[in-house]
Enzyme design. Structure first.
Site, mmCIF file in Angstrom:
data_model
loop_
_atom_site.group_PDB
_atom_site.id
_atom_site.type_symbol
_atom_site.label_atom_id
_atom_site.label_comp_id
_atom_site.label_asym_id
_atom_site.label_seq_id
_atom_site.Cartn_x
_atom_site.Cartn_y
_atom_site.Cartn_z
ATOM 1 N N ARG A 48 14.462 -24.034 -6.241
ATOM 2 C CA ARG A 48 15.298 -23.899 -5.043
ATOM 3 C C ARG A 48 15.396 -22.442 -4.619
ATOM 4 O O ARG A 48 15.425 -22.128 -3.431
ATOM 5 C CB ARG A 48 16.701 -24.466 -5.303
ATOM 6 C CG ARG A 48 16.739 -25.979 -5.366
ATOM 7 C CD ARG A 48 18.142 -26.460 -5.688
ATOM 8 N NE ARG A 48 18.238 -27.923 -5.663
ATOM 9 C CZ ARG A 48 19.369 -28.592 -5.839
ATOM 10 N NH1 ARG A 48 20.503 -27.941 -6.065
ATOM 11 N NH2 ARG A 48 19.381 -29.909 -5.790
ATOM 12 N N LEU A 106 22.901 -28.774 -3.084
ATOM 13 C CA LEU A 106 21.609 -28.163 -2.743
ATOM 14 C C LEU A 106 21.622 -26.637 -2.815
ATOM 15 O O LEU A 106 20.992 -25.966 -1.994
ATOM 16 C CB LEU A 106 21.134 -28.641 -1.355
ATOM 17 C CG LEU A 106 21.023 -30.160 -1.174
ATOM 18 C CD1 LEU A 106 20.461 -30.491 0.198
ATOM 19 C CD2 LEU A 106 20.169 -30.807 -2.264
ATOM 20 N N GLY A 109 15.538 -38.620 0.162
ATOM 21 C CA GLY A 109 15.195 -39.697 -0.732
ATOM 22 C C GLY A 109 13.821 -40.283 -0.458
ATOM 23 O O GLY A 109 12.993 -39.705 0.246
ATOM 24 N N CYS A 111 -2.594 -3.972 7.167
ATOM 25 C CA CYS A 111 -2.169 -4.269 8.544
ATOM 26 C C CYS A 111 -2.541 -3.148 9.508
ATOM 27 O O CYS A 111 -2.754 -2.002 9.098
ATOM 28 C CB CYS A 111 -0.672 -4.544 8.574
ATOM 29 S SG CYS A 111 0.330 -3.133 8.105
ATOM 30 N N GLU A 127 0.843 -1.208 0.000
ATOM 31 C CA GLU A 127 0.000 0.000 0.000
ATOM 32 C C GLU A 127 0.877 1.257 0.000
ATOM 33 O O GLU A 127 0.593 2.231 -0.697
ATOM 34 C CB GLU A 127 -0.899 0.029 1.249
ATOM 35 C CG GLU A 127 -1.883 -1.131 1.362
ATOM 36 C CD GLU A 127 -1.318 -2.313 2.152
ATOM 37 O OE1 GLU A 127 -0.120 -2.640 1.966
ATOM 38 O OE2 GLU A 127 -2.068 -2.930 2.923
HETATM 39 N N1 LIG Z 1 15.501 -39.392 -8.095
HETATM 40 C C1 LIG Z 1 15.417 -38.505 -7.127
HETATM 41 O O1 LIG Z 1 14.716 -37.495 -7.244
HETATM 42 C C2 LIG Z 1 16.177 -38.701 -5.897
HETATM 43 C C3 LIG Z 1 16.895 -39.841 -5.688
HETATM 44 N N2 LIG Z 1 17.571 -40.021 -4.524
HETATM 45 C C4 LIG Z 1 18.257 -41.280 -4.306
HETATM 46 O O2 LIG Z 1 17.626 -41.919 -3.230
HETATM 47 C C5 LIG Z 1 18.550 -42.746 -2.548
HETATM 48 C C6 LIG Z 1 18.401 -42.533 -1.063
HETATM 49 O O3 LIG Z 1 17.060 -42.672 -0.691
HETATM 50 P P1 LIG Z 1 16.621 -43.571 0.534
HETATM 51 O O4 LIG Z 1 17.430 -44.794 0.522
HETATM 52 O O5 LIG Z 1 15.152 -43.713 0.474
HETATM 53 O O6 LIG Z 1 17.085 -42.741 1.794
HETATM 54 P P2 LIG Z 1 16.799 -41.257 2.351
HETATM 55 O O7 LIG Z 1 17.738 -40.296 1.753
HETATM 56 O O8 LIG Z 1 15.358 -40.969 2.317
HETATM 57 O O9 LIG Z 1 17.258 -41.497 3.833
HETATM 58 C C7 LIG Z 1 16.360 -42.100 4.753
HETATM 59 C C8 LIG Z 1 15.984 -41.044 5.752
HETATM 60 O O10 LIG Z 1 14.792 -41.320 6.422
HETATM 61 C C9 LIG Z 1 15.002 -41.064 7.792
HETATM 62 N N3 LIG Z 1 13.990 -41.794 8.531
HETATM 63 C C10 LIG Z 1 13.749 -43.095 8.504
HETATM 64 N N4 LIG Z 1 12.703 -43.378 9.314
HETATM 65 C C11 LIG Z 1 12.295 -42.199 9.844
HETATM 66 C C12 LIG Z 1 11.276 -41.817 10.753
HETATM 67 N N5 LIG Z 1 10.448 -42.705 11.275
HETATM 68 N N6 LIG Z 1 11.149 -40.522 11.077
HETATM 69 C C13 LIG Z 1 11.988 -39.613 10.546
HETATM 70 N N7 LIG Z 1 12.965 -39.902 9.662
HETATM 71 C C14 LIG Z 1 13.114 -41.192 9.339
HETATM 72 C C15 LIG Z 1 16.412 -41.532 8.016
HETATM 73 O O11 LIG Z 1 16.953 -41.052 9.191
HETATM 74 P P3 LIG Z 1 18.332 -41.650 9.791
HETATM 75 O O12 LIG Z 1 19.058 -42.318 8.690
HETATM 76 O O13 LIG Z 1 19.036 -40.465 10.286
HETATM 77 O O14 LIG Z 1 17.931 -42.585 10.854
HETATM 78 C C16 LIG Z 1 17.063 -40.896 6.800
HETATM 79 O O15 LIG Z 1 17.316 -39.521 7.004
HETATM 80 C C17 LIG Z 1 19.899 -42.356 -3.075
HETATM 81 O O16 LIG Z 1 20.313 -43.391 -3.944
HETATM 82 C C18 LIG Z 1 19.661 -41.110 -3.881
HETATM 83 O O17 LIG Z 1 20.507 -41.076 -5.002
HETATM 84 C C19 LIG Z 1 17.554 -39.094 -3.537
HETATM 85 C C20 LIG Z 1 16.870 -37.931 -3.707
HETATM 86 C C21 LIG Z 1 16.102 -37.661 -4.885
HETATM 87 N N1 LIG Z 2 18.686 -37.683 -9.433
HETATM 88 C C1 LIG Z 2 17.936 -36.588 -9.634
HETATM 89 C C2 LIG Z 2 17.750 -35.619 -8.630
HETATM 90 N N2 LIG Z 2 18.364 -35.764 -7.420
HETATM 91 C C3 LIG Z 2 18.340 -34.737 -6.362
HETATM 92 O O1 LIG Z 2 19.278 -33.715 -6.620
HETATM 93 C C4 LIG Z 2 20.262 -33.695 -5.577
HETATM 94 C C5 LIG Z 2 21.604 -33.248 -6.115
HETATM 95 O O2 LIG Z 2 21.678 -31.874 -5.966
HETATM 96 P P1 LIG Z 2 22.977 -31.037 -6.435
HETATM 97 O O3 LIG Z 2 24.199 -31.703 -5.850
HETATM 98 O O4 LIG Z 2 22.770 -29.653 -5.901
HETATM 99 O O5 LIG Z 2 22.973 -31.080 -7.935
HETATM 100 C C6 LIG Z 2 20.230 -35.096 -5.061
HETATM 101 O O6 LIG Z 2 20.741 -35.237 -3.772
HETATM 102 C C7 LIG Z 2 18.767 -35.403 -5.069
HETATM 103 O O7 LIG Z 2 18.109 -34.774 -3.994
HETATM 104 N N3 LIG Z 2 16.973 -34.542 -8.916
HETATM 105 C C8 LIG Z 2 16.402 -34.360 -10.144
HETATM 106 O O8 LIG Z 2 15.695 -33.353 -10.344
HETATM 107 N N4 LIG Z 2 16.588 -35.264 -11.102
HETATM 108 C C9 LIG Z 2 17.319 -36.373 -10.906
HETATM 109 O O9 LIG Z 2 17.455 -37.159 -11.855
HETATM 110 ZN ZN LIG Z 3 0.965 -3.011 5.927
#
Ligand SMILES: NC(=O)C1=CN([C@@H]2O[C@H](COP(=O)(O)OP(=O)(O)OC[C@H]3O[C@@H](n4cnc5c(N)ncnc54)[C@H](OP(=O)(O)O)[C@@H]3O)[C@@H](O)[C@H]2O)C=CC1
Ligand SMILES: Nc1c(N[C@@H]2O[C@H](COP(=O)(O)O)[C@@H](O)[C@H]2O)[nH]c(=O)[nH]c1=O
Ligand SMILES: [Zn+2]
EC number: 3.5.4.26
Length: 360
Positions: free
Chosen positions: A194, A214, A294, A85, A58
């Site tokens: 991001r 990230l 993940g 506000c 505003e």
């Molecule tokens: N294609 C994509 O977009 C992406 C792919 N990836 C891939 O995914 C894979 C990893 O994924 P993933 O194996 O599923 O693992 P994550 O990265 O999801 O790790 C598991 C997480 O879940 C947490 N967790 C488990 N149970 C609980 C709960 N009850 N409450 C709170 N937190 C909990 C764990 O905590 P803690 O371990 O601390 O106990 C850990 O931080 C990698 O290979 C990566 O390359 C990853 C991101 C994006």
């Molecule tokens: N593999 C995959 C993703 N992976 C995500 O991107 C992160 C990597 O981030 P940076 O290191 O900043 O480039 C990785 O940890 C996971 O969270 N993202 C996507 O859009 N497409 C993809 O195929």
């Molecule tokens: Zn205001």
């Protein structure tokens, strides 16, 4: 209100919303707000909230009015996307300014649900004899400020879950390699996203195997605060996440410790871990977070109903076997092709106010 005023009100409110959206990424944890001042169907002033801590929409709109048009204010209508506000925050109250300028009418999209404002702005303006209309493009404005309203109403950040999956629904190979599933253009879009959120979050296994940065590299924008889950502090300090180029919050079950760029935050128990983390993020005024995996961590959030939007890229690659993508139910609200990738956007089935925008 005269019935044929509504199309005019919608027209100018649309412009106010357009202006509001220019604040995206710069005003959090404040809402995005736009303002248009109209005299006889002519816009004489426009403004938006541009940066957290700076002038409200505003004020900027009034300052934009040319000297010779200032005398028109008492005959003008102010279109503002959020209730003006009434509190002294970082700037003086906008409702007082509008009263001082003696504007004729104020049209508002959303009533503010912030307990500091909540209806008080409208009340004050009405008491000063200003005509008020509310609810013009209300749903659109609420969607634009979904992060703000979720933060205020649910006392937690707005949570966007994002992942990339193969055509056969895997997010990584069995050896944890996921580079890359989605294409360059999709990944560039993720960098834009991001820059739109104040924080980005990943689970332990993702941090360990991907060693992600990230940050915002393939777009312009501020780097978000990085958040990593590492309940048992298993992650190596040599990971990019701990490189001190940007702040990293590490939620765990072991220790509280604050260093310049790294803060370890201890949660009391496994069973309350996610809830405690939400309370802490709310206290830190982190209004929204994009969770980039993940699969396990995304699934935990889904099971706890801790999500507001899912954005999933599906590529035409197949892995045959690997780490399965999370399972969830939602309402599809958007579908975009990015070369051979398909981007689908979902919201929770129960979010009726958001759905009504898309089902009209
Ligand atoms: N294609 C994509 O977009 C992406 C792919 N990836 C891939 O995914 C894979 C990893 O994924 P993933 O194996 O599923 O693992 P994550 O990265 O999801 O790790 C598991 C997480 O879940 C947490 N967790 C488990 N149970 C609980 C709960 N009850 N409450 C709170 N937190 C909990 C764990 O905590 P803690 O371990 O601390 O106990 C850990 O931080 C990698 O290979 C990566 O390359 C990853 C991101 C994006
Ligand atoms: N593999 C995959 C993703 N992976 C995500 O991107 C992160 C990597 O981030 P940076 O290191 O900043 O480039 C990785 O940890 C996971 O969270 N993202 C996507 O859009 N497409 C993809 O195929
Ligand atoms: Zn205001």
């Amino acid at each position: 209100m005269i019935h044929n005023q509504i199309p005019t009100d919608i027209h100018f409110m649309r412009r106010a919303l357009e202006l509001a959206s220019l604040g995206q990424g710069s005003v959090s944890p404040n809402p995005m707000v736009g303002c248009v001042i109209v005299h006889n169907n002519r816009i004489i002033g426009e403004g938006w909230h541009q940066k957290y801590g700076s002038w409200h929409a505003e004020v900027n709109a009034i300052h934009s009015i040319q000297e010779h048009d200032l005398e028109l204010l008492p005959e003008s209508t102010v279109y503002v996307t959020l209730e003006p506000c009434t509190h002294f925050g970082k700037t003086p109250p906008c409702s007082d300014l509008l009263i001082e300028k003696k504007v004729r009418r104020v049209v508002i999209a959303n009533v503010d649900t912030n307990p500091l404002v909540g209806g008080k702005g409208i009340e004050k303006l009405k008491n000063a004899g200003i005509e008020i209309t509310t609810g013009i493009l209300e749903k659109e404005a609420r969607w634009l400020n979904r992060r703000f309203f979720t933060f205020i109403e649910k006392s937690r950040p707005y949570i966007i879950l994002k992942w990339a999956q193969t055509a056969d629904h895997f997010i990584a190979r069995l050896d944890f390699n996921s580079r890359w599933i989605s294409n360059d253009w999709s990944r560039r879009l993720v960098h834009k996203w991001r820059g739109e959120e104040p924080a980005i979050m990943v689970g332990t296994t993702t941090a360990q195997y991907d060693n992600p940065r990230l940050n915002v590299r393939d777009w312009t924008g501020e780097d978000p605060v990085r958040i990593v889950i590492d309940r048992h502090l298993r992650l190596s300090p040599s990971l990019h996440l701990f490189d001190q180029t940007q702040t990293t919050l590490c939620y765990n079950l072991k220790k509280d410790e604050s260093r310049e760029y790294i803060q370890y935050i201890k949660c009391a128990s496994e069973s309350t871990f996610l809830a405690e983390m939400m309370v802490d993020l709310h206290q830190r005024k982190i209004q929204s977070v994009i969770v980039e995996g993940g699969s396990k961590f995304l699934q935990e959030l889904i099971l706890s109903d801790l999500w507001d939007e899912v954005r999933v890229f599906t590529s035409d690659q197949t892995f045959g076997t690997g780490i399965a993508a999370p399972a969830f139910g939602g309402t599809l609200i958007d579908k975009i092709s990015i070369k051979k990738d398909q981007l689908l956007v979902f919201i929770p089935v129960t979010d009726s106010y958001k759905q009504s925008i898309y089902t009209r």
